[in-house]
Design an enzyme around this catalytic site. Structure first.
Site, mmCIF file in Angstrom:
data_model
loop_
_atom_site.group_PDB
_atom_site.id
_atom_site.type_symbol
_atom_site.label_atom_id
_atom_site.label_comp_id
_atom_site.label_asym_id
_atom_site.label_seq_id
_atom_site.Cartn_x
_atom_site.Cartn_y
_atom_site.Cartn_z
ATOM 1 N N HIS A 1 -0.598 -1.417 1.376
ATOM 2 C CA HIS A 1 -1.284 -1.115 0.373
ATOM 3 C C HIS A 1 -2.053 0.097 -0.270
ATOM 4 O O HIS A 1 -0.957 1.181 0.401
ATOM 5 C CB HIS A 1 -3.037 -0.810 1.661
ATOM 6 C CG HIS A 1 -4.182 -0.735 0.897
ATOM 7 N ND1 HIS A 1 -5.014 -2.118 0.540
ATOM 8 C CD2 HIS A 1 -5.160 0.296 0.635
ATOM 9 C CE1 HIS A 1 -5.881 -1.580 -0.495
ATOM 10 N NE2 HIS A 1 -6.558 -0.742 -0.635
ATOM 11 N N ASN B 1 1.134 -3.850 7.011
ATOM 12 C CA ASN B 1 0.919 -4.188 5.849
ATOM 13 C C ASN B 1 1.265 -3.137 5.152
ATOM 14 O O ASN B 1 0.896 -1.804 5.100
ATOM 15 C CB ASN B 1 -0.922 -4.595 5.540
ATOM 16 C CG ASN B 1 -1.253 -5.356 4.356
ATOM 17 O OD1 ASN B 1 -0.807 -5.814 3.806
ATOM 18 N ND2 ASN B 1 -2.104 -4.708 3.810
ATOM 19 N N ASP C 1 -7.186 -4.517 6.063
ATOM 20 C CA ASP C 1 -6.385 -2.847 5.680
ATOM 21 C C ASP C 1 -7.612 -2.031 7.016
ATOM 22 O O ASP C 1 -7.570 -0.880 6.523
ATOM 23 C CB ASP C 1 -7.511 -2.440 4.425
ATOM 24 C CG ASP C 1 -6.894 -3.308 3.203
ATOM 25 O OD1 ASP C 1 -7.686 -3.490 2.088
ATOM 26 O OD2 ASP C 1 -5.525 -4.097 3.085
ATOM 27 N N GLU D 1 5.952 3.106 -2.392
ATOM 28 C CA GLU D 1 5.480 1.912 -1.929
ATOM 29 C C GLU D 1 6.462 1.194 -1.605
ATOM 30 O O GLU D 1 7.419 1.164 -0.497
ATOM 31 C CB GLU D 1 4.456 0.851 -1.985
ATOM 32 C CG GLU D 1 3.343 0.602 -2.621
ATOM 33 C CD GLU D 1 2.482 -0.206 -3.741
ATOM 34 O OE1 GLU D 1 3.153 -1.315 -2.816
ATOM 35 O OE2 GLU D 1 1.312 -0.182 -3.981
ATOM 36 N N LEU E 1 -2.388 -11.373 -0.004
ATOM 37 C CA LEU E 1 -3.680 -11.764 -0.861
ATOM 38 C C LEU E 1 -4.771 -11.844 0.626
ATOM 39 O O LEU E 1 -6.279 -12.013 0.072
ATOM 40 C CB LEU E 1 -3.711 -11.762 -2.046
ATOM 41 C CG LEU E 1 -3.158 -10.903 -3.001
ATOM 42 C CD1 LEU E 1 -3.441 -11.133 -4.807
ATOM 43 C CD2 LEU E 1 -3.213 -9.852 -2.633
ATOM 44 N N LYS E 2 -4.061 -13.220 1.036
ATOM 45 C CA LYS E 2 -4.778 -14.114 1.880
ATOM 46 C C LYS E 2 -5.355 -13.377 3.329
ATOM 47 O O LYS E 2 -4.363 -12.614 3.533
ATOM 48 C CB LYS E 2 -4.493 -15.027 2.191
ATOM 49 C CG LYS E 2 -4.625 -15.598 0.862
ATOM 50 C CD LYS E 2 -5.573 -16.428 0.290
ATOM 51 C CE LYS E 2 -4.842 -17.631 -0.510
ATOM 52 N NZ LYS E 2 -6.535 -17.470 -1.133
ATOM 53 N N LEU E 3 -6.148 -12.703 4.023
ATOM 54 C CA LEU E 3 -6.839 -13.118 5.304
ATOM 55 C C LEU E 3 -5.319 -13.253 6.875
ATOM 56 O O LEU E 3 -5.575 -14.352 6.564
ATOM 57 C CB LEU E 3 -7.713 -12.790 6.101
ATOM 58 C CG LEU E 3 -8.473 -12.263 7.138
ATOM 59 C CD1 LEU E 3 -8.217 -10.663 6.715
ATOM 60 C CD2 LEU E 3 -10.288 -11.964 7.239
ATOM 61 N N ASN F 1 8.561 -4.977 -3.827
ATOM 62 C CA ASN F 1 7.965 -4.619 -1.730
ATOM 63 C C ASN F 1 9.413 -5.505 -1.045
ATOM 64 O O ASN F 1 9.688 -5.185 -0.991
ATOM 65 C CB ASN F 1 6.444 -4.835 -1.333
ATOM 66 C CG ASN F 1 5.823 -3.447 -1.824
ATOM 67 O OD1 ASN F 1 6.238 -2.038 -1.786
ATOM 68 N ND2 ASN F 1 5.110 -3.501 -2.835
HETATM 69 C C1 GRF Z 1 1.381 -3.936 -3.673
HETATM 70 O O1 GRF Z 1 0.411 -2.928 -4.895
HETATM 71 C C2 GRF Z 1 0.742 -4.278 -2.306
HETATM 72 O O2 GRF Z 1 0.257 -2.474 -2.358
HETATM 73 C C3 GRF Z 1 0.164 -4.998 -2.967
HETATM 74 O O3 GRF Z 1 0.251 -6.049 -3.406
HETATM 75 C C4 GRF Z 1 1.489 -5.292 -4.604
HETATM 76 C C5 GRF Z 1 2.411 -6.473 -4.017
HETATM 77 O O4 GRF Z 1 2.963 -5.721 -5.305
HETATM 78 N N1 GRF Z 1 -0.840 -5.498 -2.325
HETATM 79 P P1 GRF Z 1 4.660 -6.862 -5.050
HETATM 80 O O5 GRF Z 1 4.502 -8.358 -4.951
HETATM 81 O O6 GRF Z 1 5.305 -5.938 -4.453
HETATM 82 O O7 GRF Z 1 5.493 -6.472 -6.501
#
Ligand code: GRF
Length: 210
Positions: A107, A105, A148, A177, A88-90, A16
């Site tokens: 998701h 964010n 989220d 995404e 992945l952290k808050l 991303n």
């Molecule tokens: C994605 O699926 C996003 O929705 C989730 O973690 C993944 C991140 O993938 N939060 P990347 O590191 O951007 O490839």
């Protein structure tokens, strides 16, 4: 309006982040924003490598719970828009409070469904398949102090196919995404999408087809 200085938080491979870097490398997006800092809670995160390859400051956060340190780090780089791209952290309350309406964010489900603590990665897609729904997708939302839970900025749906596995669904959602996140970030940076103090989102993106 000067281009937004975008800070990206990522824990993983950073695809991303890669989509954001590509999108903001060219006009018109580059007139609205630029990725100026990448932070990760993991020193080995691919996202840090992607940033370093482009000479973008890329730092591993010593303690992801230390909101004061994180806030000062972001401020020292004059960051005015924060994007969680697979983080992945808050996010500590001090940071959430410092960028009201300026933190997004992504998701991998159509929130509010299949979100919340522990719902990340393939767990999300396994739950979607187990639920038997025929549609999933990506959500970009404004971040508040809960996982989220913030106001939704935009969503893009994808079909769930009968033969899908969590991996095949994840790949389809990830494509959504990559298409959605950069456009939402650009719209917020350009002031076309605004989170009002009452929690409503003004403006909208034209939805993308499947
Ligand atoms: C994605 O699926 C996003 O929705 C989730 O973690 C993944 C991140 O993938 N939060 P990347 O590191 O951007 O490839």
């Amino acid at each position: 309006m000067a281009p937004s200085r975008i800070g990206v938080l990522a824990s993983g491979g950073g695809s991303n982040l890669g989509a954001l870097l590509s999108h903001f490398a060219a006009a018109p997006a580059s007139e609205h924003g630029a990725v100026c800092l990448v932070l990760s809670d993991r020193e080995d995160a691919g996202a840090l490598e992607r940033a370093r390859a482009l000479d973008i400051p890329a730092l591993c956060i010593a303690d992801p719970r230390d909101g004061v340190a994180m806030r000062e780090l972001l401020r020292s780089h004059d960051i005015d828009l924060i994007v969680l791209a697979g983080y992945l952290k808050l996010v500590p309350a001090e940071v959430v409070a410092g960028w009201p309406g300026r933190m997004l964010n992504v998701h991998p489900s159509l929130l509010p469904a299949f979100g919340g603590p522990g719902m990340y990665g393939s767990r999300v897609h396994a739950a979607v398949i187990a639920a038997g729904v025929d549609t999933s997708g990506a959500t970009v939302h404004f971040v508040d102090e809960h996982f989220d839970r913030g106001a939704i900025a935009a969503q893009q749906s994808v079909p769930v196919l009968p033969q899908d596995t969590p991996a095949t669904l994840a790949a389809r959602v990830l494509q959504a995404e990559h298409a959605l996140l950069p456009r939402v970030v650009e719209a917020v940076a350009a002031g076309q999408l605004v989170l009002n103090p009452d929690g409503r989102v003004n403006g909208q993106l034209h939805s993308l087809p499947f």
